[in-house]
Scaffold this active site. Structure first.
Site, PDB file in Angstrom:
ATOM      1  N   LYS A  22       6.772   6.891   1.462  1.00  0.00           N
ATOM      2  CA  LYS A  22       6.331   5.512   1.252  1.00  0.00           C
ATOM      3  C   LYS A  22       7.058   4.795   0.115  1.00  0.00           C
ATOM      4  CE  LYS A  22       2.798   4.374   4.060  1.00  0.00           C
ATOM      5  NZ  LYS A  22       2.655   3.080   4.747  1.00  0.00           N
ATOM      6  N   ASP A  45      -3.970   4.190   1.303  1.00  0.00           N
ATOM      7  CA  ASP A  45      -4.696   5.440   1.503  1.00  0.00           C
ATOM      8  C   ASP A  45      -4.227   6.473   0.492  1.00  0.00           C
ATOM      9  OD1 ASP A  45      -2.678   7.606   2.833  1.00  0.00           O
ATOM     10  OD2 ASP A  45      -2.126   5.567   3.364  1.00  0.00           O
TER      11      ASP A  45
END
Length: 402
Positions: A76, A123
Site C-alpha cells: 500500500k 483497514d
C-alpha cells in the site's frame, strides 16, 4: 467438500474501451523511478511456484510477494507515497520526475511547504503507508480505522507518529468521516476511494501501485514469459484497476484473462458488473470478512471503466478461500519458496487452488479457461500484517474448507 463461489462473465468485446494512458508503461517508468529514489527501495520477489503448478495441473504460477515492500509488509505504501509526492509536486509547481525522495525530505522543501496534516481511513496497510510517508516528510498524519480492526494494526500505525483511532463505523463511513474532518480542518485527504470532485489523489494512488505491476512485468518479460491469467483481489478496486490497466496496456495483442476476486460480503465490483446498468452499486453493512483490506463497499469511480472494459470475470468467494490460500502459500511443496501472505494477499492463491481441485467448481474453472496450459500471475499484497490472525489460520486451522 463444497465451496460457494459466484461469477459474473463480462464480455469485454462489447465494452467501450477505457482510456489507459494514465496507466501506461511510460507512466509506470516514471512511478518506478520515483520509488527507486527511496533508500528503502528494493524490488520485491516474483516467486515461481512450479511444484504447486504441477500439483494443480497448470503450466506455471508466479506470485509477486509484497511482504518485503519498504519494510512495511504490504504494497500500500506505493500508492500512498506516490500520491503524496504528486500532491507536493503540484504545490511546488514541479514535475514529479524532478522530485526524489531525498528532495522531498529536505529542509528546503519542508520550509516551503510548512506544516501539512495528511488524513485517511484504512483497514491498516494503507494507513501505515501514509503514516510512514508523513513521518519521513516530518509532517503529521491522522488515521481512522473501521470497527473490528486489529489493535496490532492500529499500534503499527502509531509507531510512525500518527494519530490513529478505531471508530464504531464501517470502512466507507470512516472514509466519509475522514473527508468531513479534512474539509473542516484544511487537512489533505489521501484515499483511494474516489467520488465526484475527489479523483486526482485516487488516480495518483492507482498509478503508484504500478511499480508492483511493472516490476513483475519486467521480470516475466526477461524470461520471455507471458501470463495467460491474472487473478487480482479488490476492495474499492484501485489496485485491481492499476494491475488491469497496466497489463491491458502492455499486452495489447495477447492480453491475459483477468479475473477480479472479492469477499462475498463486500463484493461491490461484482454487484456493479452483475447489474451492468451504467451505475455503480455499493454494498452496505458491516462487511464482516477476514479479508480486512478488501472490506470496502463503494467502487472507485476513476477505475470502474478500466475494469469494465478489460476484466473478463468478476468472482466473489467466501472467507475460507482466503484462509486456504494462506495455508497453501505458507506450506510450499518441495523446493517452492514459502510466501507469508495475509488474508487479503492470499485469496487469489486460494481461488486458483480451489478451482483446480474442487469438482463443484468445474463449471467456473472451464469458464475462466484455467487448464494445463495456463500461466498464472498473482499478487500477494500483504504479509502477516495481523500476526495473531495469521497464526490462527495457518497453525490452528481457522476457516477450514467446508
Amino acid at each position: 467438500m463444497s465451496t460457494k463461489y459466484e461469477i459474473v462473465t463480462n464480455d469485454i468485446t462489447k465494452r467501450k474501451k477505457a482510456d489507459l494512458s494514465f496507466l501506461s508503461e511510460d507512466m509506470a517508468k516514471k512511478v518506478l523511478k520515483f520509488h527507486k529514489s527511496f533508500p528503502q527501495y528494493s524490488e520485491t520477489p516474483l516467486v515461481e511456484l512450479k511444484n504447486l503448478a504441477d500439483y494443480l495441473k497448470i503450466k506455471d504460477i508466479f506470485v509477486k510477494d509484497e511482504s518485503f515492500r519498504f519494510g512495511l509488509n504490504a504494497f500500500k505504501v506505493l500508492g500512498g507515497s506516490f500520491s503524496i509526492g504528486m500532491y507536493i509536486a503540484q504545490r511546488l509547481n514541479k514535475n514529479i520526475e524532478e522530485l526524489t525522495f531525498e528532495e522531498l525530505t529536505s529542509d528546503e522543501i519542508k520550509e516551503k511547504l510548512g506544516d501539512i496534516t495528511f488524513i485517511t481511513a484504512t483497514d491498516g496497510n494503507h494507513g501505515r503507508g501514509i503514516a510512514w510517508t508523513a513521518e519521513q516528510l516530518r509532517q503529521k498524519a491522522i488515521v481512522y480505522m473501521p470497527k473490528g480492526s486489529a489493535i496490532e494494526r492500529r499500534d503499527r500505525i502509531r509507531v510512525h507518529g500518527a494519530e490513529c483511532e478505531i471508530l464504531d463505523l464501517n470502512y466507507d463511513d470512516c472514509v466519509r468521516y475522514a473527508s468531513k474532518i479534512a474539509e473542516e480542518k484544511g487537512y489533505v485527504m489521501v484515499q483511494d476511494t474516489s467520488w465526484d470532485g475527489y479523483e486526482d489523489i485516487p488516480r495518483w494512488i492507482m498509478q503508484g501501485y504500478m511499480t508492483m505491476a511493472y516490476e513483475a512485468y519486467n521480470e516475466l518479460n526477461a524470461g520471455n514469459i507471458v501470463p495467460t491469467h491474472i487473478f487480482v483481489q479488490a476492495g474499492v478496486g484501485s489496485l485491481a484497476s492499476a494491475v488491469t490497466g497496466f497489463f491491458s496496456s502492455v499486452y495489447k495483442e495477447n492480453k491475459p484473462i483477468i479475473t477480479i476476486v472479492e469477499p462475498d460480503k463486500a463484493a461491490c465490483l461484482f454487484k456493479t458488473a452483475q447489474y451492468d446498468d451504467g451505475k455503480l452499486h455499493p454494498v452496505t453493512g458491516d462487511m464482516n470478512t477476514i479479508m480486512a483490506g478488501l472490506a470496502c463497499g463503494e467502487p472507485v469511480t476513476v477505475g470502474w471503466e478500466v475494469l469494465h472494459s478489460n476484466c473478463e470475470f468478476f468472482l466473489k468467494v467466501p472467507d475460507n478461500t482466503a484462509a486456504h490460500g494462506m495455508r497453501v502459500l505458507g506450506n510450499p511443496l518441495r523446493k517452492d519458496k514459502r510466501v507469508i501472505s495475509g488474508e487479503s494477499g492470499a485469496v487469489t492463491a486460494g481461488v486458483v487452488s480451489q478451482l483446480m481441485r474442487l469438482d463443484d467448481l468445474n463449471e467456473i474453472r472451464e469458464k475462466i479457461n484455467l487448464n494445463e496450459n495456463s500461466v498464472v500471475l498473482l499478487f500477494s499484497t500483504e504479509g502477516d500484517t495481523y500476526f495473531e490472525g495469521y497464526l490462527n489460520v495457518v497453525w490452528n486451522g481457522a476457516y477450514p474448507n467446508e
